[in-house]
Design a protein around this motif. Sequence first.
Motif, PDB file in Angstrom:
ATOM      1  N   LEU A  44       1.039  -1.236  -0.031  1.00 38.74           N
ATOM      2  CA  LEU A  44      -0.024   0.001   0.212  1.00 38.74           C
ATOM      3  C   LEU A  44       0.837   1.249   0.097  1.00 38.74           C
ATOM      4  O   LEU A  44       0.531   2.207  -0.721  1.00 38.74           O
ATOM      5  N   ARG A  72      -1.044   7.131  -6.724  1.00 38.84           N
ATOM      6  CA  ARG A  72      -2.532   7.439  -6.567  1.00 38.84           C
ATOM      7  C   ARG A  72      -2.959   8.497  -7.397  1.00 38.84           C
ATOM      8  O   ARG A  72      -4.169   8.273  -8.057  1.00 38.84           O
ATOM      9  N   ILE A  81      -9.685  -1.455  -3.169  1.00 37.60           N
ATOM     10  CA  ILE A  81      -8.712  -2.329  -2.642  1.00 37.60           C
ATOM     11  C   ILE A  81      -9.546  -3.648  -2.420  1.00 37.60           C
ATOM     12  O   ILE A  81     -10.545  -3.712  -1.888  1.00 37.60           O
ATOM     13  N   ARG A 120      -7.019   1.293   7.226  1.00 36.28           N
ATOM     14  CA  ARG A 120      -5.996   2.276   6.963  1.00 36.28           C
ATOM     15  C   ARG A 120      -6.702   2.555   5.283  1.00 36.28           C
ATOM     16  O   ARG A 120      -6.747   3.744   5.218  1.00 36.28           O
ATOM     17  N   CYS A 121      -7.073   1.682   4.639  1.00 30.33           N
ATOM     18  CA  CYS A 121      -7.583   2.000   3.121  1.00 30.33           C
ATOM     19  C   CYS A 121      -8.696   2.613   3.239  1.00 30.33           C
ATOM     20  O   CYS A 121      -9.228   3.325   2.372  1.00 30.33           O
ATOM     21  N   PHE A 124     -10.722   4.471  -0.096  1.00 26.67           N
ATOM     22  CA  PHE A 124     -11.017   3.547  -1.148  1.00 26.67           C
ATOM     23  C   PHE A 124     -12.179   2.790  -1.160  1.00 26.67           C
ATOM     24  O   PHE A 124     -12.667   2.567   0.097  1.00 26.67           O
ATOM     25  N   LEU A 171     -13.728  -1.081  -0.957  1.00 27.56           N
ATOM     26  CA  LEU A 171     -13.293  -2.125  -0.449  1.00 27.56           C
ATOM     27  C   LEU A 171     -14.164  -3.298  -0.533  1.00 27.56           C
ATOM     28  O   LEU A 171     -15.349  -3.425  -0.699  1.00 27.56           O
TER      29      LEU A 171
END
Length: 348
Positions: free
Chosen positions: A158, A165, A175, A195-196, A201, A203
């Motif tokens: 990541l 990005r 992700i 964290r993502c 993001f 998911l």
Amino acid sequence: MSTTLSPSLQRFIEGMPKIELHLHIEGTLEPELMFALAQRNQVALPYASVEALRAAYAFDSLQSFLDLYYAGAAVLLTEQDFYDMTAAYIARARADKVCRSEIFFDPQTHTERGVPIATVFAGIARALREAREQHGFGSAMIMSFLRHLPEEDAFATLEAALPLREQYRDLWTGIGLDSAERGNPPEKFARVFARCKELDFRLVAHAGEEGPAQYVRDALDLLQVERIDHGVRSEEDPALMARLAQHAIPLTVCPLSNLKLCVVADMRQHNLARLLEAGLAVTVNSDDPAYFGGYMNANFLAVAEALTLKREQIVTLARNAIAASFVDAEERGKLSAELDAYCLAQTA
């Protein structure tokens, strides 16, 4: 192709506009291209011919497939390799009337071989942008973590990708989590997914293919995913089934993959129709089509024949994919209108 479907239903399926939500780009590497890239990059393959390689596609589990999958990925070394692979997939997808594909890619498969992560992004993105500009082909990139590796490796991947990005903001929106489920529960990646999520993001995660229904619950509760990739074992948990239906949580089901990897012994045993009847937001996808025997049309035709699906059910599967796709309301409206127009023309 099917021998028992009515010709009209077969033509309807083949011409219907489709969205693909569960596609591993490395899993589209056909033996012919694999051999061509091996020759170009002077990589030795443990197979003497395309025919010998195809003969090895007899899997008895997810792991037996993954062993061959990772070996085949060794031929991918340059930006041009990733471009060629992606462009070849897009051509096949467009032939099947796929108008949008949200693809998984696995940087860790390549960076551990010394391929820079920027090379992976650049080759895939170039093909996707070219297809968008030339053909209006919609797409998104979902960077997936390999669950058989430690969470620390996912964090490192990541952090290595984040400087890219802004350059790929038009494509890199999600992700994911893939590779072997057994022994690698969702909770193993709870911190990196948190964290993502902070980074905004979208998911998703593989769950409930070879792993139990509990993995689907954990992917929802611990990883906070929006879509479940596979999810066919959700049927083992009635309460989970009710939850999935109530909240319209999409399942990106891959029928031919399930058959090839022995999740089901016979396509007639597949639970896709039961999931659909239970009100779940089921979609049809091809997963790793070079290895599992078919792209989108082959998957739709296989379940339509084996499960005697009606046209209305086929259209529902397509509508579910539109609703589940990572697009804005305007684009979702355009995709829905395109499907509506097709259906209307077929009944006129």
